[in-house]
Design a protein around this motif. Sequence first.
Motif, PDB file in Angstrom:
ATOM      1  N   GLU A 189       0.819  -1.209   0.000  1.00 12.33           N
ATOM      2  CA  GLU A 189       0.000   0.000   0.000  1.00 12.33           C
ATOM      3  C   GLU A 189       0.857   1.265   0.000  1.00 12.33           C
ATOM      4  O   GLU A 189       0.482   2.274  -0.587  1.00 12.33           O
ATOM      5  N   PHE A 190       2.003   1.208   0.669  1.00 13.58           N
ATOM      6  CA  PHE A 190       2.902   2.359   0.782  1.00 13.58           C
ATOM      7  C   PHE A 190       4.298   1.928   0.333  1.00 13.58           C
ATOM      8  O   PHE A 190       5.154   1.608   1.159  1.00 13.58           O
ATOM      9  N   PRO A 191       4.564   1.893  -0.985  1.00 16.74           N
ATOM     10  CA  PRO A 191       5.818   1.353  -1.511  1.00 16.74           C
ATOM     11  C   PRO A 191       7.082   2.040  -0.987  1.00 16.74           C
ATOM     12  O   PRO A 191       8.145   1.427  -0.952  1.00 16.74           O
ATOM     13  N   ALA A 192       6.993   3.277  -0.565  1.00 19.80           N
ATOM     14  CA  ALA A 192       8.163   4.001  -0.063  1.00 19.80           C
ATOM     15  C   ALA A 192       8.429   3.726   1.420  1.00 19.80           C
ATOM     16  O   ALA A 192       9.360   4.285   2.000  1.00 19.80           O
ATOM     17  N   LEU A 193       7.633   2.854   2.021  1.00 17.47           N
ATOM     18  CA  LEU A 193       7.773   2.561   3.451  1.00 17.47           C
ATOM     19  C   LEU A 193       9.163   2.037   3.793  1.00 17.47           C
ATOM     20  O   LEU A 193       9.674   1.136   3.131  1.00 17.47           O
TER      21      LEU A 193
END
Length: 72
Positions: A48-52
């Motif tokens: 959901e948040f690829p930059a996590l």
Amino acid sequence: MPHAVITGSTGGIGAEIAKILAQEGWSLTLINRSADKAEKQWQEMHQEFPALNGTTISADLMDTESIKRAAH
């Protein structure tokens, strides 16, 4: 980048806080008793948040030996 350490992140308010902070771009350290649940949560959040950024740590915070192992 701000960083947060969240215990009990696989359910309840911990899970909601983790999602909110991930959405806001925070780096996260998620500490949970169940390594399997934490890994599943991390994979779902990363989709959901690829930059996590961050990590998961498996530890039972009611067990001193478990805390010591997690700290090393």
